[in-house]
Design an enzyme around this catalytic site. Structure first.
Site: not given
Ligand SMILES: Cc1cc2nc3c(=O)[nH]c(=O)nc-3n(C[C@H](O)[C@H](O)[C@H](O)COP(=O)(O)OP(=O)(O)OC[C@H]3O[C@@H](n4cnc5c(N)ncnc54)[C@H](O)[C@@H]3O)c2cc1C
Length: 459
Positions: A34, A39-42, A441
């Site tokens: 990495e 965790g990258g972009t998200c 409902h």
């Protein structure tokens, strides 16, 4: 000398870490590389911080509407952008730390920080270190595209990454790009108190969606005071005493907009340009996306591409599903295919748009006979009770196969309610199964069977 592993994973985004978990669980040694944030972009610059900011913006919106619900506030709500930002930072940091801790504690997994580049089809260099493996998985994601528009190099602009560093509210935020990312920031910053103008080159917002959906979204945003300029031609920039002058030639409106800040939200590009793919014989398409087959294998045996970089999805859940497909095929003896995926996604304006399958436009283009149902959100008890009745829902059914081929729910809870339709499509059952269901409902989902009971042939 290269350091040997059973597998190398490039990128700790939405597919890489889970794949590392499965591969090490199967007894393999794995190097996970990495270059930036776990965790990258998200986790760091995408879903998580933006949805956290959107939650703050929603709180501000509801507070301003307090009197509509009989909740009287003594003074108009005030936004503390420092606290808003700190909240988003904390959510991201927590998730990022969780991913990193998990990977570093994973038996059989070696975490290597740095930029990975192929030197051969089974070898990757990270700094001074050379790694080799018979299996390499690319999960490098993408980044904001910077359009080569005139004057862009003379101004300071924001991207989806740098805007997250703002701890002030822009006086006037001009957003270039009226699609998913741009619109989420537009409404968020409007609710924080900024004047916001959205500039879109195409004739309408979110042009991948149906025209009625696009128009309803525009109405919602304009209703909150956002200025929308569609059909903008010759967009150009120049420095201005008050910030940036954005030149636009639109069908109507001023030819120049002066903003204090400019956000570029014109799309994403894959992080494949500095990966040494040519050394490994991995082919990309004209836009740089890695070409993959139905099992996500690249043109080079032993190399797979997962997530945004393969151009087969642009979402966290599609990247994660890529991991599931690859892991199932490699480790469980399955033969899963990416083409079997039924795509669902959401646009997180408020109210959100939940989408699944084909748009009406796409369905009509197939030439099949269709049945279409539609209901306004002001027919939904839950929406009326919450006084949030904007939007509508629509479902498209193949008239001969009796199967749902697509749906859109633009309205309160639309991102959740759409899953009723998504699940039916995955089950492959006739639409009458959902029509005969007995929903709870008062919910948004309860109107879906009613809508399905009143389908009309598409003309
Ligand atoms: C503003 C915004 C909002 C979003 N909101 C949503 C949403 O609400 N829902 C949703 O589903 N999706 C959303 N997305 C999209 C989502 O973030 C991505 O689809 C997802 O993160 C893709 O995951 P990935 O694993 O393919 O790549 P990424 O998450 O981008 O991870 C790739 C990783 O690879 C690393 N890397 C890249 N090149 C190298 C290299 N050469 N060597 C080593 N490491 C490398 C990167 O540093 C990064 O950590 C959003 C995106 C943005 C920008």
């Amino acid at each position: 000398m290269s350091r040997p592993f059973d597998a190398i994973i490039i990128g700790a985004g939405q597919a890489g870490p889970s794949l590392a978990g499965r591969l090490t669980g199967a007894g393999m040694t794995v190097a996970l590389v990495e270059r930036k944030l776990f965790g990258g972009t998200c986790v760091n610059t995408g879903c998580m911080p933006t949805k956290t900011l959107i939650a703050s913006a929603y709180a501000a919106h509801v507070a301003r509407r307090g009197a509509d619900y009989g909740v009287m506030l003594d003074a108009p709500p005030r936004i503390d952008m420092g606290r808003v930002k700190a909240r988003a930072d904390a959510v991201s940091a927590n998730a990022r730390a969780g991913v990193e801790t998990w990977l570093r504690g994973m038996k059989g997994c070696v975490v290597i920080e740095g930029h990975a580049r192929f030197t051969a089809s089974d070898t990757v260099r990270v700094g001074e270190e050379q790694l080799s493996a018979p299996r390499i998985f690319i999960n490098v994601g993408g980044r904001a595209a910077i359009p080569g528009l005139p004057g862009i190099d003379q101004i300071r602009y924001l991207t989806n990454t740098s805007i997250l560093q703002l701890d002030r509210i822009p006086g006037h935020l001009v957003i270039i790009g009226g699609s998913y990312i741009g619109l989420e920031f537009a409404q968020m910053y409007r609710r924080f108190g900024a004047a916001v103008t959205v500039v879109e080159m195409k004739p309408r917002l979110v042009s991948l969606e149906d025209e009625d959906v696009s128009q309803a979204i525009r109405d919602i945003l304009e209703g909150e005071g956002i200025t929308v300029r569609t059909g903008a031609e010759c967009i150009r920039f120049a420095p201005h005493a008050d910030g940036v002058a954005v030149g636009v030639e639109c069908a109507s409106g001023d030819p120049e907009i002066v903003g204090t800040d400019v956000l570029l939200a014109v799309g994403r590009r894959p992080n494949t340009d500095d990966l040494g793919l040519e050394q490994a014989g991995v082919k990309t398409d004209a836009r740089g996306y890695i070409q993959v087959d139905d099992s996500l294998a690249t043109s080079t045996p032993g190399i797979w591409a997962l997530g945004d970089c393969n151009g087969r999805g642009a979402f966290t859940h599609t990247a994660y599903n890529d991991f599931e497909i690859v892991a199932a095929n490699l480790l469980d003896g399955e033969q899963r295919k990416v083409s079997e995926r039924i795509l669902g996604y959401a646009l997180y304006i408020d109210p959100p748009l939940g989408r699944v399958g084909m748009t009406e436009t796409e369905a009509r283009a197939t030439g099949r006979k269709l049945l279409i149902g539609q209901r306004a959100m002001d027919r939904v008890g839950r929406a009326v009770e919450r006084d949030e009745t904007q939007g509508f829902m629509k479902v498209i059914v193949d008239a001969e196969a009796k199967l749902i081929v697509g749906a859109a729910i633009l309205g309160i809870g639309g991102d959740e309610a759409i899953h009723g339709v998504l699940d039916m499509m995955n089950a492959g059952v006739p639409y009458r199964v959902l029509q005969r269901a007995v929903p709870i409902h008062p919910t948004v989902s309860e109107l879906i069977p009613t809508m399905l009971g009143d389908l009309n042939p598409a003309v």
